[in-house]
Design an enzyme around this catalytic site. Structure first.
Site, PDB file in Angstrom:
ATOM      1  CG  HIS A 460      -3.704  -5.879 -37.616  1.00 17.27           C
ATOM      2  ND1 HIS A 460      -3.835  -5.453 -38.913  1.00 17.27           N
ATOM      3  CD2 HIS A 460      -2.995  -4.919 -36.976  1.00 17.27           C
ATOM      4  CE1 HIS A 460      -3.239  -4.268 -39.045  1.00 17.27           C
ATOM      5  NE2 HIS A 460      -2.734  -3.935 -37.884  1.00 17.27           N
ATOM      6  NE  ARG A 567     -14.373   6.366 -23.982  1.00 13.67           N
ATOM      7  CZ  ARG A 567     -14.395   5.163 -23.420  1.00 13.67           C
ATOM      8  NH1 ARG A 567     -15.484   4.423 -23.489  1.00 13.67           N
ATOM      9  NH2 ARG A 567     -13.335   4.697 -22.792  1.00 13.67           N
ATOM     10  NE  ARG A 603     -14.619  12.501 -23.149  1.00 12.70           N
ATOM     11  CZ  ARG A 603     -13.801  11.541 -23.586  1.00 12.70           C
ATOM     12  NH1 ARG A 603     -12.695  11.274 -22.920  1.00 12.70           N
ATOM     13  NH2 ARG A 603     -14.091  10.844 -24.664  1.00 12.70           N
ATOM     14  CD  GLU A 697      -8.226  14.609 -21.630  1.00 14.15           C
ATOM     15  OE1 GLU A 697      -8.172  13.505 -22.195  1.00 14.15           O
ATOM     16  OE2 GLU A 697      -9.237  15.333 -21.661  1.00 14.15           O
ATOM     17  CG  ASN A 720      -6.218   5.698 -22.288  1.00 13.79           C
ATOM     18  OD1 ASN A 720      -5.956   5.316 -21.156  1.00 13.79           O
ATOM     19  ND2 ASN A 720      -7.116   5.115 -23.034  1.00 13.79           N
ATOM     20  CG  ASP A 721      -5.485  11.881 -24.784  1.00 11.60           C
ATOM     21  OD1 ASP A 721      -4.754  11.577 -25.748  1.00 11.60           O
ATOM     22  OD2 ASP A 721      -6.699  12.104 -24.902  1.00 11.60           O
ATOM     23  NE  ARG A 731      -4.147   8.010 -26.591  1.00 11.43           N
ATOM     24  CZ  ARG A 731      -5.439   7.771 -26.573  1.00 11.43           C
ATOM     25  NH1 ARG A 731      -5.901   6.563 -26.427  1.00 11.43           N
ATOM     26  NH2 ARG A 731      -6.299   8.767 -26.696  1.00 11.43           N
ATOM     27  CB  CYS A 768     -12.121   7.818 -16.598  1.00  7.82           C
ATOM     28  SG  CYS A 768     -11.458   9.315 -17.352  1.00  7.82           S
TER      29      CYS A 768
END
Length: 838
Positions: A460, A567, A603, A697, A720-721, A731, A768
């Site tokens: 981590h 967001r 969004r 996405e 990402n999605d 992910r 994005c």
């Protein structure tokens, strides 16, 4: 039921819906760190034995029991989450330690109403604690009733005649060169094992006269295979050819994040060439810095005389634990607001560990025997660390560092030490092993780099160091801690080296490189407020992803051309009621005001699935990421979206506000929201309409881009999605996350198709997702037709600078050839060749 004492069928200990561990809202259980298993959301009030066996442990607080089956499998049955805090209130244990029980025998009863009101969740677990010896295979993932078959438990070592039948078939053999940075260490080995387990055939690696089965993580790592070493792969069984090809690809494709390092590991690091005055380790976060070495030491406790008052020591420990929990909660809130998902996941796990009954029970037991709280806590953590380190998994051994972090934090609270290190700015920190909490503290104090005697590149701390841009080298060995405090060193993290005796010339070179990097950043920032034009005059908008008005102000200061993604979840999380229309309107207006005259893409709320809200109870889902999220939630709770749209329509000027819809999969969803928006505009007496865009996405949206573009004003790709849905890889999955790379040719083809579809209707396309912030990807995205990139505020200057050095027509020509490549690794390699990062 037994089969040759090797296979055991477990029956359901409770009635209710079945969940995989990954869906359990507790980071420790979900990660599998406690072992393999299954969860049930119970509908009845009695926990039953899943098989015959002996009760080997009963929790002091009556919420959990461990049963050893006759074949040796050890099963932890844990009722509810965080139920240890109820101190037995609402539970009655029906069996005693050492008792022999029959299959289906009632073990504990609980008061459903009382327990449900007081605990985090009633989701209950059946965990196979000796997963290294046994494997759990679910029989069903639907609802079960007590006594119905739930899991097969299979002994891992050799399955006798059964295996012989499976291994009929020709042996297939291949050779491959290892592409994984640093060789076949824990994470690549885990990937190889995971790949092999997807096939029936038995697979082995052969190197330097030794062999290991691909089933064994330790066996694979024990071969000591380095980067670029050539190995032989053999597979035998019914699907040997497919297994062989999959393994050859897995061995020759580096983990995605290995490409992000500033430079490939030099040969010296791989071969550990002995050099005077140089310690060799493993790069955990890239960079090159010079400065004074400063050693951090762990807290040492003086001897405990015992005879302490248990009640008082329990109170002291509880107070310290409460203090640390609230500190971590603040870190989590901040991480959530700034969308530092890595940081959030790490500290959520820490919070879960602080509730862990194994830790708390052991500490309280020692306190009951008269031990001081400091020593009881310390001893309890040390014992758990030892358990993790003896499991033979280096991944789990690295998780022990998280426990050591909690040991230090709680000890600081118990000892009343101010949590602050007196460190000169620009210092290079040396420690046995740093913890995530240490790293957050140190990064705020302006340290230049980090080096550790132990630790791993997957820890981590390594993840956080990369996020903070701090060069970090791990596994440098114990001699690191013998170095003189304050001596000047050079940390070459790219090469995994700590240079202890740099001469004046070397120091000058390093400082010159640092200054050049700093100067470049300064120049990029100076130019950040001017438009980003390619060499051949194509304008690329570089906007910023933000989650608040203060971040928007930061974005404007960094030169952002607008907000590419606001967001709105920041308004809805960490509270007990939904924000009303007026509060939302003020928040959106504040973002618009903070951005001067630039446009803001907002969004609509994207919660549901794995992002739950206290005041919006949704059914538990087997696959939250595939469930009620984004626009689908709005279909179930239309009043939420209506309220948000009303708030958005009241901002001024409306021409600078663009609305973006998440998780759209079909044109009807878009048309429905557009009609709703028109109706609300009429209600409010508005003649002007804000632009309405769609997030791409999910693959379905990319494939329907042309149809969506007919009715949308713009499209914005969430890479990402889109990556996880296209590659069918979570992910957040520890073993797969590094392979979820948006530079995969399949993803690039979807991006190309999106841009082509949008062009049919003269609509613009933005990106994005994280790919927009990757300078290596900038030329590819421009080449495929993207005209807006939305990045983190601090990267605006860097990405604009990257755009200015590119020729858009050349980007178009080369990018379409990249679509024909076979892997993300191949694409990244080609990008380095065509458009090197200076």
């Amino acid at each position: 039921m037994h089969n040759n004492n090797k296979e055991l069928t477990l029956s359901a200990p409770l009635s209710g819906p079945v969940l995989t561990l990954a869906k359990v809202p507790d980071a420790v259980f979900a990660s599998g760190a406690m072992g393999d298993g299954i969860a049930i959301d119970p509908l009845n009030d009695t926990l039953h034995a899943p098989c015959a066996g002996v009760i080997v442990h009963v929790a002091r607080t009556g919420h959990a029991v461990t049963l050893r089956a006759d074949n040796g499998a050890e099963l932890l049955l844990h009722l509810g989450l965080d139920t240890v805090e109820l101190q037995g209130n609402g539970f009655s244990m029906l069996v005693q330690e050492g008792a022999r029980v029959a299959n289906g025998q009632p073990l504990l009863r609980y008061d459903q109403d009382k327990v449900a009101q007081q605990c985090k969740s009633l989701v209950s677990l059946l965990i196979l604690t000796n997963s290294q010896d046994f494997q759990a295979r679910p029989i069903t993932l639907k609802s079960v009733k007590v006594g119905e078959p739930l899991l097969h438990i299979i002994r891992r070592n050799g399955a006798g005649a059964h295996t012989e039948v499976e291994l009929v078939g020709e042996e297939r053999i291949g050779h491959v060169r290892i592409a994984h940075r640093g060789g076949l260490h824990a994470r690549p080995a885990a990937l190889i094992r995971q790949t092999a387990q997807g096939f029936k055939s038995k697979s082995q690696l052969h190197f330097a006269g030794k062999s290991a089965t691909c089933d064994s993580l330790i066996g694979l790592m024990g071969l000591a295979i380095g980067e670029q070493d050539e190995v032989q792969v053999s597979c035998q069984g019914p699907d040997a050819e497919a297994a062989l090809q999959a393994l050859l690809i897995a061995l020759s494709t580096p983990l995605a994040e290995e490409h992000h390092a500033a430079a490939p590991a030099p040969l010296a690091q791989r071969n550990r060439v002995a050099e005077a005055g140089v310690l060799h380790g493993v790069c955990a976060a890239p960079g090159l810095v010079g400065g004074p070495l400063f050693r951090l030491n762990a807290i040492n406790l003086s001897a405990d005389a015992g005879h302490n008052d248990p009640a008082q020591q329990r109170q002291v420990l509880d107070h310290a634990l409460t203090q640390v929990r609230s500190e971590i909660a603040v870190t989590l809130t901040q991480a959530g607001k700034h969308k530092n998902t890595d940081e959030e996941a790490i500290f959520a796990a820490h919070l879960a560990l602080l509730e862990d009954p194994a830790l708390l029970d052991a500490a309280n037991h020692s306190i009951d025997l008269g031990m001081a709280a400091t020593h009881a806590w310390s001893q309890s953590i040390d014992a758990q660390c030892e358990v993790l380190q003896q499991l033979g998994s280096s991944l789990l051994a690295e998780r022990a560092n998280d426990l050591r972090d909690l040991k230090q934090r709680v000890l600081r609270a118990l000892l009343g030490e101010a949590w602050h290190y007196d460190i000169p700015p620009g210092a290079i920190i040396a420690a046995h092993e740093l913890t995530p909490s240490d790293l957050l503290q140190l990064s705020q104090q302006g340290v230049a780099g980090l080096c550790m005697a132990e630790g791993g590149a997957t820890s981590h701390v390594a993840i956080l160091a990369r996020g903070k841009g701090l060069p970090c080298v791990v596994a440098l060995g114990a001699s690191l801690l013998d170095q003189e405090q304050g001596q000047t060193v050079v940390l070459d993290a790219d090469g995994g080296r700590l240079e202890l005796l740099p001469n004046a010339e070397r120091l000058a070179d390093v400082r010159h490189a640092e200054r050049a990097r700093q100067q470049r950043r300064t120049e990029q920032q100076a130019q950040a407020h001017t438009p980003a034009l390619t060499v051949d005059g194509v304008r690329i908008e570089v906007a910023a992803n933000v989650a608040s008005s203060s971040e928007a102000a930061d974005a404007l200061a960094h030169g952002a051309d607008g907000v590419g993604l606001l967001r709105t979840e920041f308004l809805f999380v960490d509270r007990h009621t939904a924000p009303d229309e007026q509060e939302q309107c003020h928040a959106y207006q504040a973002v618009l005001d903070a951005m001067g005259d630039k446009s803001v893409i907002i969004r609509t709320i994207d919660v549901g699935g794995d992002k739950q809200l206290d005041y919006l109870p949704l059914p538990a889902e087997a696959n939250p990421v595939l469930g009620l999220r984004g626009i689908r939630l709005a279909q179930v709770r239309p009043e939420l979206l209506d309220q948000q749209l009303r708030a958005l329509l009241q901002v001024s000027p409306l021409s600078r506000c663009r609305i973006l819809l998440p998780m759209v999969t079909e044109v009807d969803e878009l048309l429905h929201i557009r009609q709703r928006l028109d109706a609300l505009c009429d209600e409010l007496g508005l003649t002007q309409r804000p632009e309405l865009g769609v997030m791409i996405e999910v693959p379905a949206a990319a494939l329907l881009a042309e149809q969506l573009a007919e009715h949308a004003d713009f499209l914005s790709i969430g890479t990402n999605d889109l990556s996880q849905y296209t590659l069918a890889m979570d992910r957040d999955h520890a073993g797969l996350a590094s392979r979820v790379d948006a530079m995969h040719p399949a993803l690039l083809r979807l991006i190309a198709q999106t841009c082509a579809g949008a062009a049919q209707h003269q609509r613009w396309v933005g990106v994005c997702g994280a790919l927009a912030s990757d300078p290596l990807a900038t030329p590819v995205l421009i080449g495929l037709g993207v005209s807006e990139l939305s990045v983190s505020p601090v990267q605006v200057g860097e990405i604009k600078d990257r755009v200015r050095h590119l020729d858009a027509s050349e980007c178009r020509r080369i990018s379409h050839d990249l679509l024909k490549l076979s892997s993300a690794g191949a694409v990244r390699h080609a990008c380095h060749q065509h458009w090197p990062l200076s």
